[in-house]
Design a protein around this motif. Sequence first.
Motif, PDB file in Angstrom:
ATOM      1  N   PRO A 115       0.750  -1.036   0.189  1.00  0.00           N
ATOM      2  CA  PRO A 115      -0.133  -0.081  -0.156  1.00  0.00           C
ATOM      3  C   PRO A 115       0.881   0.638   0.132  1.00  0.00           C
ATOM      4  CG  PRO A 115      -0.703  -1.340   1.636  1.00  0.00           C
ATOM      5  CD  PRO A 115      -0.080  -2.241   1.076  1.00  0.00           C
ATOM      6  N   HIS A 152      -0.475   3.596   4.494  1.00  0.00           N
ATOM      7  CA  HIS A 152      -1.203   3.843   3.698  1.00  0.00           C
ATOM      8  C   HIS A 152      -2.719   3.155   3.220  1.00  0.00           C
ATOM      9  CE1 HIS A 152       2.209   6.588   1.733  1.00  0.00           C
ATOM     10  NE2 HIS A 152       2.957   5.823   2.512  1.00  0.00           N
ATOM     11  N   ASP A 156      -7.387   7.519   2.119  1.00  0.00           N
ATOM     12  CA  ASP A 156      -8.170   7.749   1.180  1.00  0.00           C
ATOM     13  C   ASP A 156      -7.780   7.774  -0.042  1.00  0.00           C
ATOM     14  OD1 ASP A 156      -9.928   9.881  -0.684  1.00  0.00           O
ATOM     15  OD2 ASP A 156     -11.196   8.617   0.365  1.00  0.00           O
ATOM     16  N   PRO A 157      -7.693   7.155  -1.574  1.00  0.00           N
ATOM     17  CA  PRO A 157      -7.124   6.724  -3.084  1.00  0.00           C
ATOM     18  C   PRO A 157      -7.401   8.072  -2.951  1.00  0.00           C
ATOM     19  CG  PRO A 157      -8.725   5.193  -2.041  1.00  0.00           C
ATOM     20  CD  PRO A 157      -8.730   5.790  -0.899  1.00  0.00           C
ATOM     21  N   ASP A 158      -8.351   8.873  -3.394  1.00  0.00           N
ATOM     22  CA  ASP A 158      -8.461  10.343  -3.641  1.00  0.00           C
ATOM     23  C   ASP A 158      -6.929  11.354  -3.278  1.00  0.00           C
ATOM     24  OD1 ASP A 158     -10.286   8.800  -5.711  1.00  0.00           O
ATOM     25  OD2 ASP A 158     -12.095   9.757  -4.302  1.00  0.00           O
ATOM     26  N   TRP A 160      -5.252  10.296  -1.028  1.00  0.00           N
ATOM     27  CA  TRP A 160      -3.548  10.082  -1.333  1.00  0.00           C
ATOM     28  C   TRP A 160      -3.301  10.447  -2.922  1.00  0.00           C
ATOM     29  CZ3 TRP A 160      -0.352   7.454  -4.927  1.00  0.00           C
ATOM     30  CH2 TRP A 160       1.290   7.187  -4.061  1.00  0.00           C
ATOM     31  N   VAL A 161      -3.981  10.658  -3.646  1.00  0.00           N
ATOM     32  CA  VAL A 161      -3.265  10.929  -4.980  1.00  0.00           C
ATOM     33  C   VAL A 161      -3.433  12.967  -5.136  1.00  0.00           C
ATOM     34  CG1 VAL A 161      -4.165  11.551  -7.671  1.00  0.00           C
ATOM     35  CG2 VAL A 161      -4.645   8.833  -6.612  1.00  0.00           C
ATOM     36  N   ARG A 181      -1.241   8.427  -9.503  1.00  0.00           N
ATOM     37  CA  ARG A 181      -2.312   6.348  -9.267  1.00  0.00           C
ATOM     38  C   ARG A 181      -2.437   5.724  -7.438  1.00  0.00           C
ATOM     39  NH1 ARG A 181      -0.784   2.501 -13.666  1.00  0.00           N
ATOM     40  NH2 ARG A 181      -1.563   4.284 -14.916  1.00  0.00           N
ATOM     41  N   PHE A 182      -2.904   5.346  -7.212  1.00  0.00           N
ATOM     42  CA  PHE A 182      -2.702   5.259  -5.466  1.00  0.00           C
ATOM     43  C   PHE A 182      -2.697   3.237  -5.775  1.00  0.00           C
ATOM     44  CE2 PHE A 182      -5.014   3.100  -2.337  1.00  0.00           C
ATOM     45  CZ  PHE A 182      -4.249   3.779  -0.690  1.00  0.00           C
ATOM     46  N   HIS A 184      -2.728   0.610  -3.703  1.00  0.00           N
ATOM     47  CA  HIS A 184      -3.460  -0.217  -2.802  1.00  0.00           C
ATOM     48  C   HIS A 184      -3.152  -1.384  -1.410  1.00  0.00           C
ATOM     49  CE1 HIS A 184      -6.584  -1.470   0.210  1.00  0.00           C
ATOM     50  NE2 HIS A 184      -6.420  -0.169   0.589  1.00  0.00           N
TER      51      HIS A 184
END
Length: 188
Positions: A115, A152, A156-158, A160-161, A181-182, A184
């Motif tokens: 991650p 990580h 939250d993926p958004d 993080w990006v 790009r995240f 995971h």
Amino acid sequence: MADFTDTLLPDHIAMIEAQPVFFVATAAQNARINLSPKGLADTFRVIAPDKVAYLDLGGSGNETNAHLLADGRITIMFCNFQQPALILRIYGQGKAILPADDEWAALAERFTLLPGTRQIFDIAVESVQTSCGWGVPKMALEEHRSTLPRYHAQADPDAWVAKYSQLDRSIDGLKTRPTDRFIHGSDS
């Protein structure tokens, strides 16, 4: 006394595979020298005697990426903290491979993605140096830290990006190639 070879030899590779930590140094003109310890389990690969790579997770900056864009030079150092005493340095030219790059899939399949993986550093070995290491203490690994991958994994993926795509400058103002790009975990 130091010994030099043009590529990694089998005994070098065995020593590398036994080490729980390595150190990365880069520099660029008119910038600070960057020296970073790396110690997440299983993030370094010997691809060939003249090629190595390591998996990089998002952190507080992106100095290695910036320095490689500006200069390309990189040194990786391993210390054997057990017996026999030994220091091994890999001198080479490196580049960051990001998830959006064409080379990503082939290189990423060699790793278990963690991650927060943001890039893989691909390094062409120019020379290898070994030296005695007699001044390095003997130490034992207690355990690998899980804090960074766990941090990580909870992100939250958004968000993080958004955070890591803005890291487009080094601390000295050099340009970086931030990821968009995240990752995971085992995604590629």
